[in-house]
Design a protein around this motif. Structure first.
Motif, PDB file in Angstrom:
ATOM      1  N   ALA A   1     -11.795   0.607  18.210  1.00 53.96           N
ATOM      2  CA  ALA A   1     -11.044   0.252  17.004  1.00 53.96           C
ATOM      3  C   ALA A   1     -11.695  -0.964  16.373  1.00 53.96           C
ATOM      4  O   ALA A   1     -11.941  -1.961  17.034  1.00 53.96           O
ATOM      5  N   GLY A   2     -11.938  -0.879  15.073  1.00 52.28           N
ATOM      6  CA  GLY A   2     -12.565  -1.984  14.358  1.00 52.28           C
ATOM      7  C   GLY A   2     -11.546  -3.009  13.907  1.00 52.28           C
ATOM      8  O   GLY A   2     -10.348  -2.914  14.181  1.00 52.28           O
ATOM      9  N   LYS A   3     -12.039  -3.998  13.194  1.00 49.93           N
ATOM     10  CA  LYS A   3     -11.201  -5.060  12.665  1.00 49.93           C
ATOM     11  C   LYS A   3     -10.299  -4.492  11.565  1.00 49.93           C
ATOM     12  O   LYS A   3     -10.747  -3.744  10.704  1.00 49.93           O
ATOM     13  N   LYS A   4      -9.023  -4.857  11.594  1.00 44.08           N
ATOM     14  CA  LYS A   4      -8.081  -4.359  10.595  1.00 44.08           C
ATOM     15  C   LYS A   4      -8.363  -5.006   9.245  1.00 44.08           C
ATOM     16  O   LYS A   4      -8.685  -6.175   9.158  1.00 44.08           O
ATOM     17  N   VAL A   5      -8.220  -4.204   8.214  1.00 49.44           N
ATOM     18  CA  VAL A   5      -8.343  -4.684   6.848  1.00 49.44           C
ATOM     19  C   VAL A   5      -6.948  -4.623   6.239  1.00 49.44           C
ATOM     20  O   VAL A   5      -6.300  -3.585   6.272  1.00 49.44           O
ATOM     21  N   TYR A   6      -6.511  -5.738   5.708  1.00 51.45           N
ATOM     22  CA  TYR A   6      -5.172  -5.816   5.126  1.00 51.45           C
ATOM     23  C   TYR A   6      -5.296  -5.784   3.602  1.00 51.45           C
ATOM     24  O   TYR A   6      -5.372  -6.807   2.942  1.00 51.45           O
ATOM     25  N   ARG A   7      -5.305  -4.592   3.052  1.00 53.43           N
ATOM     26  CA  ARG A   7      -5.531  -4.424   1.611  1.00 53.43           C
ATOM     27  C   ARG A   7      -4.356  -4.901   0.756  1.00 53.43           C
ATOM     28  O   ARG A   7      -4.516  -5.168  -0.419  1.00 53.43           O
ATOM     29  N   LEU A   8      -3.182  -5.012   1.341  1.00 50.73           N
ATOM     30  CA  LEU A   8      -2.011  -5.459   0.589  1.00 50.73           C
ATOM     31  C   LEU A   8      -1.789  -6.969   0.672  1.00 50.73           C
ATOM     32  O   LEU A   8      -0.897  -7.504   0.020  1.00 50.73           O
ATOM     33  N   ALA A   9      -2.614  -7.661   1.439  1.00 54.06           N
ATOM     34  CA  ALA A   9      -2.452  -9.110   1.612  1.00 54.06           C
ATOM     35  C   ALA A   9      -2.568  -9.893   0.304  1.00 54.06           C
ATOM     36  O   ALA A   9      -1.791 -10.828   0.088  1.00 54.06           O
ATOM     37  N   PRO A  10      -3.501  -9.543  -0.602  1.00 52.61           N
ATOM     38  CA  PRO A  10      -3.536 -10.302  -1.867  1.00 52.61           C
ATOM     39  C   PRO A  10      -2.237 -10.160  -2.665  1.00 52.61           C
ATOM     40  O   PRO A  10      -1.765 -11.134  -3.264  1.00 52.61           O
ATOM     41  N   LEU A  11      -1.630  -8.985  -2.656  1.00 50.05           N
ATOM     42  CA  LEU A  11      -0.345  -8.813  -3.335  1.00 50.05           C
ATOM     43  C   LEU A  11       0.751  -9.631  -2.641  1.00 50.05           C
ATOM     44  O   LEU A  11       1.603 -10.218  -3.308  1.00 50.05           O
ATOM     45  N   ALA A  12       0.704  -9.683  -1.326  1.00 51.70           N
ATOM     46  CA  ALA A  12       1.680 -10.477  -0.574  1.00 51.70           C
ATOM     47  C   ALA A  12       1.547 -11.953  -0.923  1.00 51.70           C
ATOM     48  O   ALA A  12       2.551 -12.642  -1.141  1.00 51.70           O
ATOM     49  N   ALA A  13       0.304 -12.448  -1.005  1.00 54.80           N
ATOM     50  CA  ALA A  13       0.073 -13.853  -1.350  1.00 54.80           C
ATOM     51  C   ALA A  13       0.600 -14.157  -2.753  1.00 54.80           C
ATOM     52  O   ALA A  13       1.178 -15.222  -2.991  1.00 54.80           O
ATOM     53  N   LEU A  14       0.450 -13.235  -3.667  1.00 60.72           N
ATOM     54  CA  LEU A  14       0.954 -13.406  -5.030  1.00 60.72           C
ATOM     55  C   LEU A  14       2.486 -13.352  -5.054  1.00 60.72           C
ATOM     56  O   LEU A  14       3.135 -14.103  -5.797  1.00 60.72           O
ATOM     57  N   ALA A  15       3.068 -12.504  -4.236  1.00 62.40           N
ATOM     58  CA  ALA A  15       4.525 -12.347  -4.210  1.00 62.40           C
ATOM     59  C   ALA A  15       5.244 -13.636  -3.834  1.00 62.40           C
ATOM     60  O   ALA A  15       6.372 -13.869  -4.286  1.00 62.40           O
ATOM     61  N   VAL A  16       4.606 -14.479  -3.034  1.00 61.61           N
ATOM     62  CA  VAL A  16       5.240 -15.734  -2.619  1.00 61.61           C
ATOM     63  C   VAL A  16       5.637 -16.567  -3.839  1.00 61.61           C
ATOM     64  O   VAL A  16       6.692 -17.190  -3.865  1.00 61.61           O
ATOM     65  N   PHE A  17       4.796 -16.577  -4.871  1.00 59.77           N
ATOM     66  CA  PHE A  17       5.089 -17.334  -6.085  1.00 59.77           C
ATOM     67  C   PHE A  17       6.368 -16.878  -6.774  1.00 59.77           C
ATOM     68  O   PHE A  17       7.107 -17.673  -7.333  1.00 59.77           O
ATOM     69  N   TYR A  18       6.617 -15.582  -6.756  1.00 61.49           N
ATOM     70  CA  TYR A  18       7.741 -15.033  -7.499  1.00 61.49           C
ATOM     71  C   TYR A  18       9.003 -14.866  -6.674  1.00 61.49           C
ATOM     72  O   TYR A  18      10.091 -14.781  -7.228  1.00 61.49           O
ATOM     73  N   LEU A  19       8.855 -14.801  -5.363  1.00 59.92           N
ATOM     74  CA  LEU A  19      10.023 -14.623  -4.501  1.00 59.92           C
ATOM     75  C   LEU A  19      10.520 -15.934  -3.907  1.00 59.92           C
ATOM     76  O   LEU A  19      11.703 -16.073  -3.617  1.00 59.92           O
ATOM     77  N   GLY A  20       9.620 -16.877  -3.679  1.00 63.78           N
ATOM     78  CA  GLY A  20      10.010 -18.152  -3.099  1.00 63.78           C
ATOM     79  C   GLY A  20      10.456 -18.054  -1.651  1.00 63.78           C
ATOM     80  O   GLY A  20      11.176 -18.906  -1.159  1.00 63.78           O
ATOM     81  N   VAL A  21      10.017 -17.010  -0.958  1.00 66.73           N
ATOM     82  CA  VAL A  21      10.410 -16.814   0.443  1.00 66.73           C
ATOM     83  C   VAL A  21       9.542 -17.653   1.369  1.00 66.73           C
ATOM     84  O   VAL A  21       8.457 -18.102   1.002  1.00 66.73           O
ATOM     85  N   ARG A  22      10.013 -17.824   2.573  1.00 69.01           N
ATOM     86  CA  ARG A  22       9.215 -18.485   3.608  1.00 69.01           C
ATOM     87  C   ARG A  22       8.100 -17.532   4.024  1.00 69.01           C
ATOM     88  O   ARG A  22       8.264 -16.310   3.956  1.00 69.01           O
ATOM     89  N   VAL A  23       6.993 -18.086   4.496  1.00 68.38           N
ATOM     90  CA  VAL A  23       5.827 -17.255   4.815  1.00 68.38           C
ATOM     91  C   VAL A  23       6.129 -16.227   5.904  1.00 68.38           C
ATOM     92  O   VAL A  23       5.576 -15.138   5.900  1.00 68.38           O
ATOM     93  N   GLY A  24       7.027 -16.515   6.807  1.00 70.16           N
ATOM     94  CA  GLY A  24       7.396 -15.556   7.846  1.00 70.16           C
ATOM     95  C   GLY A  24       8.334 -14.471   7.360  1.00 70.16           C
ATOM     96  O   GLY A  24       8.415 -13.401   7.959  1.00 70.16           O
ATOM     97  N   GLU A  25       9.056 -14.750   6.272  1.00 64.29           N
ATOM     98  CA  GLU A  25       9.991 -13.760   5.741  1.00 64.29           C
ATOM     99  C   GLU A  25       9.263 -12.657   4.986  1.00 64.29           C
ATOM    100  O   GLU A  25       9.685 -11.501   5.008  1.00 64.29           O
ATOM    101  N   LEU A  26       8.184 -12.996   4.320  1.00 70.25           N
ATOM    102  CA  LEU A  26       7.458 -12.029   3.495  1.00 70.25           C
ATOM    103  C   LEU A  26       6.964 -10.816   4.287  1.00 70.25           C
ATOM    104  O   LEU A  26       7.192  -9.683   3.876  1.00 70.25           O
ATOM    105  N   PRO A  27       6.302 -11.012   5.445  1.00 69.86           N
ATOM    106  CA  PRO A  27       5.832  -9.835   6.197  1.00 69.86           C
ATOM    107  C   PRO A  27       6.966  -8.965   6.728  1.00 69.86           C
ATOM    108  O   PRO A  27       6.770  -7.794   7.004  1.00 69.86           O
ATOM    109  N   GLY A  28       8.164  -9.541   6.846  1.00 66.19           N
ATOM    110  CA  GLY A  28       9.300  -8.805   7.381  1.00 66.19           C
ATOM    111  C   GLY A  28      10.021  -7.944   6.364  1.00 66.19           C
ATOM    112  O   GLY A  28      10.996  -7.271   6.701  1.00 66.19           O
ATOM    113  N   LEU A  29       9.550  -7.925   5.120  1.00 70.07           N
ATOM    114  CA  LEU A  29      10.218  -7.154   4.084  1.00 70.07           C
ATOM    115  C   LEU A  29       9.926  -5.659   4.221  1.00 70.07           C
ATOM    116  O   LEU A  29       8.783  -5.257   4.415  1.00 70.07           O
ATOM    117  N   GLN A  30      10.984  -4.868   4.098  1.00 72.27           N
ATOM    118  CA  GLN A  30      10.869  -3.412   4.147  1.00 72.27           C
ATOM    119  C   GLN A  30      11.459  -2.824   2.871  1.00 72.27           C
ATOM    120  O   GLN A  30      12.270  -3.463   2.200  1.00 72.27           O
TER     121      GLN A  30
END
Length: 173
Positions: A1-30
């Motif tokens: 298994a190779g190194k994982k590529v997180y293609r949605l990470a740039p969108l997640a980083a941008l979402a922090v600006f608009y949601l104001g969530v804690r960094v640990g809360e963002l990955p937990g969103l479903q």
């Protein structure tokens, strides 16, 4: 298994600006956390071991009203997941496990605004953290004349003094 590529990470980083969530809360969103025009915050992902955990306090469980920009970011993430065949429940991860919060921080630092930090006579250029984005989001709410108690509830604080003292800054400079 190779190194994982997180293609949605740039969108997640941008979402922090608009949601104001804690960094640990963002990955937990479903996707099931989306309730009309609101987003339910009810879990967090620990940085140390990537385990999904309950919030630290009752105030951390809350509804965040979604702005047009945050809805567009979330919809873009969900659209990518659908088109790529990703099956995991996490909004910002194409895998069965949530996106590690360190990856969100990495992308935020890579693409975020730089700030100057003084260390003695030296000026060091350092990337801002997602916590700075949270503070910017909270300051924007206050700038728009939103009631402080409403802001406190949205951002998950038990006391409005915490919000005012540690999270609201003059953004006019």
């Amino acid at each position: 298994a190779g190194k994982k590529v997180y293609r949605l990470a740039p969108l997640a980083a941008l979402a922090v600006f608009y949601l104001g969530v804690r960094v640990g809360e963002l990955p937990g969103l479903q996707e099931c956390d989306i309730h009309g025009n609101d987003l339910l915050i009810r879990r967090s992902v620990r940085r140390e071991d990537h385990k999904v955990v309950d919030p630290k306090s009752y105030a951390a469980v809350r509804l965040i009203p979604l702005s047009e920009q945050s809805r567009q970011i979330i919809q873009a993430a969900l659209k990518y997941k659908q088109e790529s065949g990703a099956t995991g429940p996490w909004i910002f991860s194409e895998y069965e496990r949530p996106l590690p919060s360190r990856i969100v921080e990495k992308y935020y630092q890579k693409y975020g605004v730089q700030k100057e930090v003084r260390r003695g006579d030296k000026i060091i250029h350092k990337g801002k953290s997602t916590h700075n984005a949270r503070k910017t989001c909270i300051s924007s709410m206050i700038d728009s004349n939103m009631n402080i108690n409403t802001v406190r509830i949205i951002v998950g604080h038990t006391d409005e003094r915490t919000t005012l003292k540690h999270y609201v800054f003059d953004r006019s400079t």
